[in-house]
Write a protein that holds these residues in place. Structure first.
Motif, PDB file in Angstrom:
ATOM      1  N   LEU A  61      -1.707  13.605  10.072  1.00  0.00           N
ATOM      2  CA  LEU A  61      -1.917  12.195   9.744  1.00  0.00           C
ATOM      3  C   LEU A  61      -0.955  11.750   8.641  1.00  0.00           C
ATOM      4  CD1 LEU A  61      -3.434   9.499   9.882  1.00  0.00           C
ATOM      5  CD2 LEU A  61      -5.143  10.474   8.319  1.00  0.00           C
ATOM      6  N   LYS A  62      -0.813  12.563   7.609  1.00  0.00           N
ATOM      7  CA  LYS A  62       0.087  12.224   6.504  1.00  0.00           C
ATOM      8  C   LYS A  62       1.526  12.081   7.004  1.00  0.00           C
ATOM      9  CE  LYS A  62       1.418  12.248   2.018  1.00  0.00           C
ATOM     10  NZ  LYS A  62       2.808  12.720   2.039  1.00  0.00           N
ATOM     11  N   LYS A  63       1.951  12.947   7.887  1.00  0.00           N
ATOM     12  CA  LYS A  63       3.314  12.871   8.418  1.00  0.00           C
ATOM     13  C   LYS A  63       3.514  11.585   9.211  1.00  0.00           C
ATOM     14  CE  LYS A  63       6.746  15.381  11.171  1.00  0.00           C
ATOM     15  NZ  LYS A  63       7.021  16.598  11.979  1.00  0.00           N
ATOM     16  N   ARG A  64       2.542  11.231  10.037  1.00  0.00           N
ATOM     17  CA  ARG A  64       2.656   9.990  10.809  1.00  0.00           C
ATOM     18  C   ARG A  64       2.719   8.780   9.888  1.00  0.00           C
ATOM     19  NH1 ARG A  64       1.471   9.826  16.194  1.00  0.00           N
ATOM     20  NH2 ARG A  64       0.435   7.794  16.029  1.00  0.00           N
ATOM     21  N   VAL A  65       1.887   8.768   8.867  1.00  0.00           N
ATOM     22  CA  VAL A  65       1.889   7.661   7.898  1.00  0.00           C
ATOM     23  C   VAL A  65       3.250   7.560   7.215  1.00  0.00           C
ATOM     24  CG1 VAL A  65       0.942   6.902   5.674  1.00  0.00           C
ATOM     25  CG2 VAL A  65      -0.608   7.642   7.515  1.00  0.00           C
ATOM     26  N   ASP A  66       3.776   8.681   6.751  1.00  0.00           N
ATOM     27  CA  ASP A  66       5.048   8.668   6.022  1.00  0.00           C
ATOM     28  C   ASP A  66       6.207   8.233   6.910  1.00  0.00           C
ATOM     29  OD1 ASP A  66       3.797   9.424   3.735  1.00  0.00           O
ATOM     30  OD2 ASP A  66       4.450  11.520   3.790  1.00  0.00           O
ATOM     31  N   CYS A  67       6.214   8.697   8.161  1.00  0.00           N
ATOM     32  CA  CYS A  67       7.301   8.317   9.060  1.00  0.00           C
ATOM     33  C   CYS A  67       7.241   6.831   9.423  1.00  0.00           C
ATOM     34  CB  CYS A  67       7.265   9.175  10.323  1.00  0.00           C
ATOM     35  SG  CYS A  67       7.779  10.888  10.053  1.00  0.00           S
ATOM     36  N   LEU A  68       6.019   6.321   9.627  1.00  0.00           N
ATOM     37  CA  LEU A  68       5.880   4.893   9.919  1.00  0.00           C
ATOM     38  C   LEU A  68       6.314   4.057   8.718  1.00  0.00           C
ATOM     39  CD1 LEU A  68       5.005   2.629  11.803  1.00  0.00           C
ATOM     40  CD2 LEU A  68       2.658   2.894  10.937  1.00  0.00           C
ATOM     41  N   ALA A  69       5.872   4.446   7.522  1.00  0.00           N
ATOM     42  CA  ALA A  69       6.266   3.721   6.310  1.00  0.00           C
ATOM     43  C   ALA A  69       7.784   3.753   6.133  1.00  0.00           C
ATOM     44  CB  ALA A  69       5.566   4.318   5.097  1.00  0.00           C
ATOM     45  N   SER A  70       8.403   4.887   6.426  1.00  0.00           N
ATOM     46  CA  SER A  70       9.852   5.012   6.297  1.00  0.00           C
ATOM     47  C   SER A  70      10.574   4.072   7.261  1.00  0.00           C
ATOM     48  CB  SER A  70      10.272   6.458   6.562  1.00  0.00           C
ATOM     49  OG  SER A  70      11.669   6.608   6.478  1.00  0.00           O
ATOM     50  N   SER A  71      10.083   3.978   8.502  1.00  0.00           N
ATOM     51  CA  SER A  71      10.690   3.064   9.472  1.00  0.00           C
ATOM     52  C   SER A  71      10.524   1.614   9.038  1.00  0.00           C
ATOM     53  CB  SER A  71      10.067   3.279  10.856  1.00  0.00           C
ATOM     54  OG  SER A  71      10.498   4.488  11.440  1.00  0.00           O
ATOM     55  N   TRP A  72       9.363   1.288   8.528  1.00  0.00           N
ATOM     56  CA  TRP A  72       9.153  -0.079   8.034  1.00  0.00           C
ATOM     57  C   TRP A  72      10.078  -0.388   6.857  1.00  0.00           C
ATOM     58  CZ3 TRP A  72       3.042  -0.390   7.956  1.00  0.00           C
ATOM     59  CH2 TRP A  72       2.584  -0.550   9.281  1.00  0.00           C
ATOM     60  N   LYS A  73      10.250   0.586   6.008  1.00  0.00           N
ATOM     61  CA  LYS A  73      11.128   0.379   4.849  1.00  0.00           C
ATOM     62  C   LYS A  73      12.567   0.126   5.295  1.00  0.00           C
ATOM     63  CE  LYS A  73      12.199   2.265   0.288  1.00  0.00           C
ATOM     64  NZ  LYS A  73      11.905   3.353  -0.684  1.00  0.00           N
ATOM     65  N   SER A  74      12.994   0.833   6.337  1.00  0.00           N
ATOM     66  CA  SER A  74      14.356   0.627   6.850  1.00  0.00           C
ATOM     67  C   SER A  74      14.521  -0.758   7.462  1.00  0.00           C
ATOM     68  CB  SER A  74      14.696   1.700   7.885  1.00  0.00           C
ATOM     69  OG  SER A  74      13.931   1.531   9.070  1.00  0.00           O
ATOM     70  N   LEU A  75      13.415  -1.372   7.855  1.00  0.00           N
ATOM     71  CA  LEU A  75      13.428  -2.732   8.392  1.00  0.00           C
ATOM     72  C   LEU A  75      13.244  -3.776   7.287  1.00  0.00           C
ATOM     73  CD1 LEU A  75      11.242  -2.116  11.573  1.00  0.00           C
ATOM     74  CD2 LEU A  75      13.687  -2.629  11.533  1.00  0.00           C
ATOM     75  N   ASN A  76      13.221  -3.301   6.035  1.00  0.00           N
ATOM     76  CA  ASN A  76      13.171  -4.172   4.856  1.00  0.00           C
ATOM     77  C   ASN A  76      11.795  -4.806   4.624  1.00  0.00           C
ATOM     78  OD1 ASN A  76      14.568  -5.069   2.563  1.00  0.00           O
ATOM     79  ND2 ASN A  76      14.967  -7.077   3.494  1.00  0.00           N
ATOM     80  N   PHE A  77      10.734  -4.101   5.034  1.00  0.00           N
ATOM     81  CA  PHE A  77       9.396  -4.551   4.660  1.00  0.00           C
ATOM     82  C   PHE A  77       9.295  -4.461   3.128  1.00  0.00           C
ATOM     83  CE2 PHE A  77       6.655  -3.770   8.684  1.00  0.00           C
ATOM     84  CZ  PHE A  77       7.685  -4.221   9.502  1.00  0.00           C
ATOM     85  N   GLN A  78       8.821  -5.523   2.488  1.00  0.00           N
ATOM     86  CA  GLN A  78       8.843  -5.606   1.034  1.00  0.00           C
ATOM     87  C   GLN A  78       7.442  -5.556   0.426  1.00  0.00           C
ATOM     88  OE1 GLN A  78      11.721  -5.905  -1.050  1.00  0.00           O
ATOM     89  NE2 GLN A  78      12.714  -5.304   0.888  1.00  0.00           N
ATOM     90  N   LYS A  79       7.357  -4.918  -0.735  1.00  0.00           N
ATOM     91  CA  LYS A  79       6.099  -4.877  -1.478  1.00  0.00           C
ATOM     92  C   LYS A  79       5.572  -6.294  -1.691  1.00  0.00           C
ATOM     93  CE  LYS A  79       4.082  -3.563  -5.942  1.00  0.00           C
ATOM     94  NZ  LYS A  79       4.323  -2.999  -7.272  1.00  0.00           N
ATOM     95  N   GLY A  80       4.262  -6.456  -1.479  1.00  0.00           N
ATOM     96  CA  GLY A  80       3.624  -7.750  -1.678  1.00  0.00           C
ATOM     97  C   GLY A  80       3.570  -8.611  -0.438  1.00  0.00           C
ATOM     98  N   GLU A  81       4.375  -8.290   0.584  1.00  0.00           N
ATOM     99  CA  GLU A  81       4.270  -9.031   1.838  1.00  0.00           C
ATOM    100  C   GLU A  81       2.963  -8.663   2.520  1.00  0.00           C
ATOM    101  OE1 GLU A  81       8.468 -10.044   3.764  1.00  0.00           O
ATOM    102  OE2 GLU A  81       8.197  -7.870   3.586  1.00  0.00           O
ATOM    103  N   ARG A  82       2.465  -9.598   3.338  1.00  0.00           N
ATOM    104  CA  ARG A  82       1.195  -9.372   4.013  1.00  0.00           C
ATOM    105  C   ARG A  82       1.427  -8.861   5.435  1.00  0.00           C
ATOM    106  NH1 ARG A  82       2.688 -12.286   0.368  1.00  0.00           N
ATOM    107  NH2 ARG A  82       2.618 -14.242   1.544  1.00  0.00           N
ATOM    108  N   ILE A  83       0.622  -7.876   5.815  1.00  0.00           N
ATOM    109  CA  ILE A  83       0.682  -7.316   7.164  1.00  0.00           C
ATOM    110  C   ILE A  83      -0.724  -7.348   7.764  1.00  0.00           C
ATOM    111  CG2 ILE A  83       0.504  -4.947   6.245  1.00  0.00           C
ATOM    112  CD1 ILE A  83       2.134  -4.060   8.743  1.00  0.00           C
ATOM    113  N   GLY A  84      -0.870  -8.049   8.876  1.00  0.00           N
ATOM    114  CA  GLY A  84      -2.161  -8.110   9.550  1.00  0.00           C
ATOM    115  C   GLY A  84      -2.395  -6.879  10.396  1.00  0.00           C
ATOM    116  N   LEU A  85      -3.608  -6.345  10.346  1.00  0.00           N
ATOM    117  CA  LEU A  85      -4.001  -5.234  11.210  1.00  0.00           C
ATOM    118  C   LEU A  85      -5.054  -5.750  12.186  1.00  0.00           C
ATOM    119  CD1 LEU A  85      -4.286  -2.131   8.840  1.00  0.00           C
ATOM    120  CD2 LEU A  85      -2.273  -3.109   9.944  1.00  0.00           C
TER     121      LEU A  85
END
Length: 548
Positions: A61-85
């Motif tokens: 689970l931790k690996k999946r979370v980290d890889c997803l976060a890394s991909s989002w970061k490469s797409l320039n997702f920024q701290k404080g932006e809102r993401i709907g789940l």
């Protein structure tokens, strides 16, 4: 009006149930992502999630979370932006939730069954930049694409031919493990916006910080710790995780203690009971609708509910008769409590290590202060009914982009719940009703939960709801909506006589309506406002016909 300052009280009556360590909990100022990180270190090879008979360990689970976060970061997702789940109960929800917190994004909780109007209202208010969707919510967001556009739509369990979205599995597969999470100011940075109803009928978003939510996990753990074996529990996670109650009480608490989350997508009684029989869960955060369904199942004793050792109920009062039946079947106690979206959510719970008072919401969880006040904000003593006010580290930062509602709800640090309550001499609290739901019949105060409790004792009644309706002579009258048990017939005159035998006459419903079901939201919470709305619309139609 400002709340008058509290006089210094040396000891509140409920404090005697706690040790000094519990009264002075250590509350670390850390992010929610650190919760997963620490558990992955401690319980790496143990099951974190079981879904459709497939197991995901803490390390996986931790690996999946980290890889997803890394991909989002490469797409320039920024701290404080809102993401709907808008996913529902699925491992992808949990993965996206913690990936968002790794980057300091603000999670906006969304029911995937929302209509286009409801979804548009939340996205527009939160100004969400991104949304994670499943096939159901994808269709809804496509319907509102002319009115609102997210930077990216991330698909969970979506077919490959959908070209307008980023597929979560591809993002995870292509991402490198995250080097380091985004720094978080736990007391200031908002982790979750949890939407709830407003005084004007417009939804409003409670801003819950990382500190609010982590604090509530630790507070809940402190209430249950005598029954918990770290790394060994199994949490039945069938209550929707997009609701604050399951988010904290099932998911965040479950991962904090290294439990296996038995995630079930939707509440189908037979399916849930089969999973209970197979996996023997030990903890369950349920809602009244679920407990009511369980106790009315014809073969309930065959499914091994005795594996449960910690059960709680939230979102609405649980009828005492249902509590008694469930506890007789399962052989375990339901620890009733109280919470709100605005308080992360838990503020009260019947203590595991002290007396359990059936029908009460228990005592404030460690670190929480409460008072009951009258309409002039004067503090009331034991056994008086007034509005429940709450102060504690789990209380929200405020409402998102809504200063007027924030000022109304938070006054001098106290959260005004809008709930009528009373406290006994031992410090146990009882919810009497909502201020707005209290019925005034001929000058007498009538509290719907009291009447509903009597109705649930009737052997032929499965569900009941009591509301107040406008009346020219009495101000309001009491109306009861009844759902009979399967195969049972209810005579209204007999039912009214039954109520007269158990209630003061002014509390007895003057009108009964027998129905096949009662309106509920996605969490199973009863929507009384819809019953009142239906009644008022019916009256209006009748008046129009009579005028013509």
């Amino acid at each position: 009006m400002e709340v008058k300052p509290l006089q210094k009280i040396q000891q509140q009556p409920w404090q005697k149930y706690y040790s000094d360590a519990e009264l002075n909990l250590e509350l670390p100022e850390v992010s929610l992502y650190s919760l997963l990180h620490e558990s992955a270190v401690k319980y790496g090879d143990r099951p974190a999630i079981t879904f459709n008979d497939k197991v995901l360990t803490y390390g996986e689970l931790k690996k999946r979370v980290d890889c997803l976060a890394s991909s989002w970061k490469s797409l320039n997702f920024q701290k404080g932006e809102r993401i709907g789940l808008a996913v529902g109960n699925h491992p992808d929800y949990i993965t996206a939730y913690y990936a968002a917190h790794a980057l300091g994004l603000i999670v906006v909780q969304i029911n995937p069954a929302y209509t286009p109007r409801e979804l548009l209202q939340i996205l527009d208010d939160a100004r969400a930049s991104y949304i994670v969707v499943n096939s159901r919510s994808l269709q809804t967001i496509q319907e509102i694409s002319d009115f609102y556009t997210c930077k990216y739509i991330i698909g969970s369990q979506i077919d490959e031919e959908e070209m307008s979205i980023l597929h979560m599995e591809k993002l995870i597969a292509s991402g490198e493990p995250l080097e380091a999470p985004e720094p978080i100011e736990a007391k200031e940075d908002v982790a979750v916006i949890q939407y709830t109803g407003g005084t004007t009928g417009k939804t409003k978003g409670a801003m819950l910080t990382h500190f609010n939510l982590m604090t509530n996990v630790i507070q809940c753990f402190s209430m249950y710790k005598e029954k918990i074996i770290l790394g060994e529990e199994t949490v039945l996670a069938v209550t929707p995780l997009y609701h604050v109650y399951a988010m904290t009480g099932a998911m965040n608490l479950g991962l904090y203690i290294g439990a296996n989350l038995l995630v079930i997508e939707k509440f189908d009684t037979d399916e849930v009971l089969e999973k209970v029989k197979e996996y023997r869960p030990t903890m369950f955060s349920g809602v009244p609708k679920m407990y009511i369904t369980f106790v009315n199942h014809p073969k309930i004793r065959e499914y091994g509910l005795d594996s449960l050792k910690i059960c709680s109920s939230g979102s609405a009062p649980l009828p005492i008769e249902v509590i008694k039946k469930f506890e007789d079947i399962a052989g375990t106690k339901i620890f009733e409590g109280f919470g709100m979206s605005e308080t992360s959510p838990t503020t009260h719970r019947n203590p595991v290590h002290g007396e359990r008072k059936v029908g009460s919401i228990g005592i404030p969880v460690p670190g929480t202060d409460c008072r009951i006040v009258d309409s002039d904000h004067n503090e009331l003593g034991p056994n008086y009914v007034g509005e429940l006010l709450i102060k504690g580290p789990q209380v929200m930062k405020g409402y998102w982009n809504n200063e007027s509602e924030t000022k109304q709800a938070l006054q001098s640090g106290w959260m005004h719940t809008g709930d009528l309550a009373t406290m006994d001499e031992d410090g146990y609290f009882y919810i009497v009703g909502r201020k707005k739901e209290m019925i005034i019949f001929g000058g007498f105060n009538v509290y719907p939960p009291e009447i509903e409790s009597i109705l649930y004792e009737h052997e032929d009644i499965k569900e009941a709801a009591v509301v107040g309706l406008p009346h020219d002579t009495h101000g309001e009258i009491v109306k009861a909506y009844i759902v009979p048990k399967e195969g049972r017939l209810i005579d209204v005159d007999d039912l009214q006589n039954y109520c007269y035998a158990k209630l003061t006459p002014y509390k007895v419903p003057k009108v009964f309506e027998i129905r096949d079901s009662l309106p509920r939201n996605g969490v199973g919470k009863l929507l009384k406002r819809l019953l009142v709305k239906e009644e008022m619309e019916r009256r209006e139609e009748e008046n129009e016909r009579s005028d013509n």
